[in-house]
Motif scaffolding. Structure first.
Motif, PDB file in Angstrom:
ATOM      1  N   SER A 224       0.846  -1.185   0.000  1.00  0.00           N
ATOM      2  CA  SER A 224       0.000   0.000   0.000  1.00  0.00           C
ATOM      3  C   SER A 224       0.880   1.234   0.000  1.00  0.00           C
ATOM      4  O   SER A 224       1.900   1.297   0.688  1.00  0.00           O
ATOM      5  N   ALA A 225       0.478   2.211  -0.815  1.00  0.00           N
ATOM      6  CA  ALA A 225       1.224   3.463  -0.858  1.00  0.00           C
ATOM      7  C   ALA A 225       0.819   4.394   0.272  1.00  0.00           C
ATOM      8  O   ALA A 225       1.490   5.398   0.521  1.00  0.00           O
ATOM      9  N   VAL A 226      -0.289   4.087   0.952  1.00  0.00           N
ATOM     10  CA  VAL A 226      -0.776   4.969   2.012  1.00  0.00           C
ATOM     11  C   VAL A 226      -0.054   4.700   3.327  1.00  0.00           C
ATOM     12  O   VAL A 226       0.385   5.616   4.011  1.00  0.00           O
ATOM     13  N   SER A 227       0.100   3.443   3.677  1.00  0.00           N
ATOM     14  CA  SER A 227       0.723   3.086   4.948  1.00  0.00           C
ATOM     15  C   SER A 227       1.567   1.839   4.772  1.00  0.00           C
ATOM     16  O   SER A 227       1.373   1.063   3.835  1.00  0.00           O
ATOM     17  N   THR A 228       2.500   1.652   5.705  1.00  0.00           N
ATOM     18  CA  THR A 228       3.382   0.489   5.697  1.00  0.00           C
ATOM     19  C   THR A 228       3.000  -0.427   6.857  1.00  0.00           C
ATOM     20  O   THR A 228       2.779   0.054   7.971  1.00  0.00           O
ATOM     21  N   PRO A 229       2.909  -1.722   6.630  1.00  0.00           N
ATOM     22  CA  PRO A 229       2.578  -2.625   7.731  1.00  0.00           C
ATOM     23  C   PRO A 229       3.596  -2.530   8.863  1.00  0.00           C
ATOM     24  O   PRO A 229       4.800  -2.424   8.628  1.00  0.00           O
ATOM     25  N   LEU A 230       3.088  -2.551  10.083  1.00  0.00           N
ATOM     26  CA  LEU A 230       3.959  -2.422  11.251  1.00  0.00           C
ATOM     27  C   LEU A 230       4.938  -3.576  11.340  1.00  0.00           C
ATOM     28  O   LEU A 230       6.090  -3.403  11.755  1.00  0.00           O
ATOM     29  N   ILE A 231       4.525  -4.770  10.934  1.00  0.00           N
ATOM     30  CA  ILE A 231       5.421  -5.922  10.971  1.00  0.00           C
ATOM     31  C   ILE A 231       6.601  -5.714  10.032  1.00  0.00           C
ATOM     32  O   ILE A 231       7.731  -6.110  10.324  1.00  0.00           O
ATOM     33  N   GLY A 232       6.380  -5.054   8.891  1.00  0.00           N
ATOM     34  CA  GLY A 232       7.479  -4.765   7.973  1.00  0.00           C
ATOM     35  C   GLY A 232       8.463  -3.764   8.551  1.00  0.00           C
ATOM     36  O   GLY A 232       9.679  -3.881   8.351  1.00  0.00           O
ATOM     37  N   VAL A 233       7.948  -2.761   9.290  1.00  0.00           N
ATOM     38  CA  VAL A 233       8.825  -1.763   9.916  1.00  0.00           C
ATOM     39  C   VAL A 233       9.716  -2.424  10.961  1.00  0.00           C
ATOM     40  O   VAL A 233      10.935  -2.210  10.992  1.00  0.00           O
ATOM     41  N   PHE A 234       9.130  -3.234  11.841  1.00  0.00           N
ATOM     42  CA  PHE A 234       9.916  -3.908  12.874  1.00  0.00           C
ATOM     43  C   PHE A 234      10.932  -4.863  12.252  1.00  0.00           C
ATOM     44  O   PHE A 234      12.067  -4.979  12.718  1.00  0.00           O
ATOM     45  N   PHE A 235      10.525  -5.531  11.196  1.00  0.00           N
ATOM     46  CA  PHE A 235      11.429  -6.474  10.547  1.00  0.00           C
ATOM     47  C   PHE A 235      12.622  -5.749   9.939  1.00  0.00           C
ATOM     48  O   PHE A 235      13.762  -6.219  10.013  1.00  0.00           O
ATOM     49  N   THR A 236      12.374  -4.604   9.336  1.00  0.00           N
ATOM     50  CA  THR A 236      13.466  -3.820   8.755  1.00  0.00           C
ATOM     51  C   THR A 236      14.407  -3.307   9.830  1.00  0.00           C
ATOM     52  O   THR A 236      15.633  -3.294   9.658  1.00  0.00           O
TER      53      THR A 236
END
Length: 370
Positions: A224-236
């Protein structure tokens, strides 16, 4: 279709309107109160769905019912593929609100007005005709009536807000729990000694595991261009900590290797010393054995040269140990600094993992409370 942000909805569409030109007196026509006519033979309102983006196959029911008062009833099943902006921040505990807006494309509110067949309260929580999907659960269907004002005129609109939530159990088992296990394994690598070369190999293997897991996760997590999944942020963030720790371990191994090489060179130089500086040495006793008499001053000169050579060797050994002590102190300082940095990474990793777990638990609790 979360990847393309589309919503496919199967709708039982019912439409009722009055046409005064299609009314008759039933007593004059053998008490016939209702007939069926082809939809193509009469006028029908041009009601469209504004979010409509694609054509899907729907059963074609070409007939409508017309009663003697001029009321026309049109019912048909349709499949609507509409655009829906997904909020994927709380994935997989996300709740989506997709709208279906019905309005006329040509006629203003003076010509064609819209109204609800049922009350809004009955529509909001009515799930009798809802086909239970394996992944999504219908929460409510709220509706509003408004007038769209534009330069071409005022158009009546009816909007239905379809609120659905995802069932997260599959994603918890296939994504969240394995990601936590992978983070715990990476966290356990900090207990290996910082100077151990096996730590680099271990962290490299964990990095490969992160990469493979990330590739597999990209097919499951909606883009999604609107928001990023929180799981992806923590994983990064966890991957960034892993790369920092791995870089630190590589620098440490390289530093220790250079230090050992320099020590070996200094040891060789110290052992060689100045053995070749004064040429071949002659023992005074050997000379005295071959010659009957020597002057006293030659014997004293030979002893002084021997003492000078011993003194030179002692000074070389002393300088070597001083240099080695300085190198050991410098190495100990660097090791202490890297251990503090390693401890800081470990603590930061613990904080991130704790935040990750607490956030997921709070999102699950809020999801369950709806």
């Amino acid at each position: 279709d979360a990847q393309n942000q589309k919503l496919k909805t199967s709708v039982w569409y019912r439409e009722v309107w009055d046409d005064e030109f299609l009314s008759w007196n039933s007593s004059m026509f053998d008490e016939i109160n209702e007939i069926s006519l082809p939809l193509s033979a009469i006028w029908a309102p041009d009601i469209i769905i504004n979010e409509f983006v694609d054509i899907e196959r729907s059963p074609d029911l070409p007939y409508v019912y017309v009663n003697s008062s001029g009321t026309i009833k049109h019912s048909k099943p349709i499949q609507v593929v509409s655009a829906c902006n997904l909020e994927t921040y709380a994935f997989p505990f996300d709740i989506q609100n997709c709208s279906l807006t019905f309005s006329s494309i040509l006629h203003t509110v003076e010509d064609v007005d819209l109204a609800f067949l049922r009350s809004r309260e009955d529509t909001t929580h009515d799930k009798k005709a809802f086909l239970n999907d394996s992944e999504w659960e219908l929460l409510s269907v709220s509706s509003t009536y408004n007038i769209l004002r534009s330069s071409a005129g005022d158009f009546a609109q009816i909007r239905f807000n379809v609120v659905i939530r995802r069932r997260p159990l599959v994603y918890v088992v296939s994504l969240l729990i394995p990601s936590i296990f992978l983070m715990l394994v990476d966290l356990g690598s900090f207990y290996l000694p910082p100077t151990c070369r096996a730590r680099v190999v271990f962290k490299t293997s964990v990095l490969v595991g992160y990469t493979v897991f990330r590739v597999n996760m990209s097919d499951e997590v909606p883009r999604s261009a609107v928001s990023t999944p929180l799981i992806g942020v923590f994983f990064t963030v966890c991957m960034a900590f892993l790369v920092l720790s791995l870089s630190k371990s590589i620098l440490l191994v390289k530093f220790l290797h250079d230090e050992r090489c320099s020590r070996q060179e200094q040891t060789l130089l110290c052992l060689r010393g100045d053995t070749d500086a004064g040429g071949p040495r002659v023992d005074p006793r050997t000379q005295s054995a071959g010659v009957t008499e020597f002057p006293v001053w030659q014997e004293h000169q030979a002893q002084s040269e021997t003492l000078k050579e011993v003194w030179s060797q002692l000074r070389s050994i002393s300088s070597y140990f001083q240099t080695r002590d300085q190198a050991d102190q410098q190495e100990a300082g660097w090791l202490a600094l890297l251990e503090r940095f390693d401890r800081l990474l470990f603590q930061s990793y613990l904080v991130v993992l704790g935040l990750y777990t607490v956030t997921l638990c709070s999102l699950w609790v809020s999801w369950s409370g709806l």
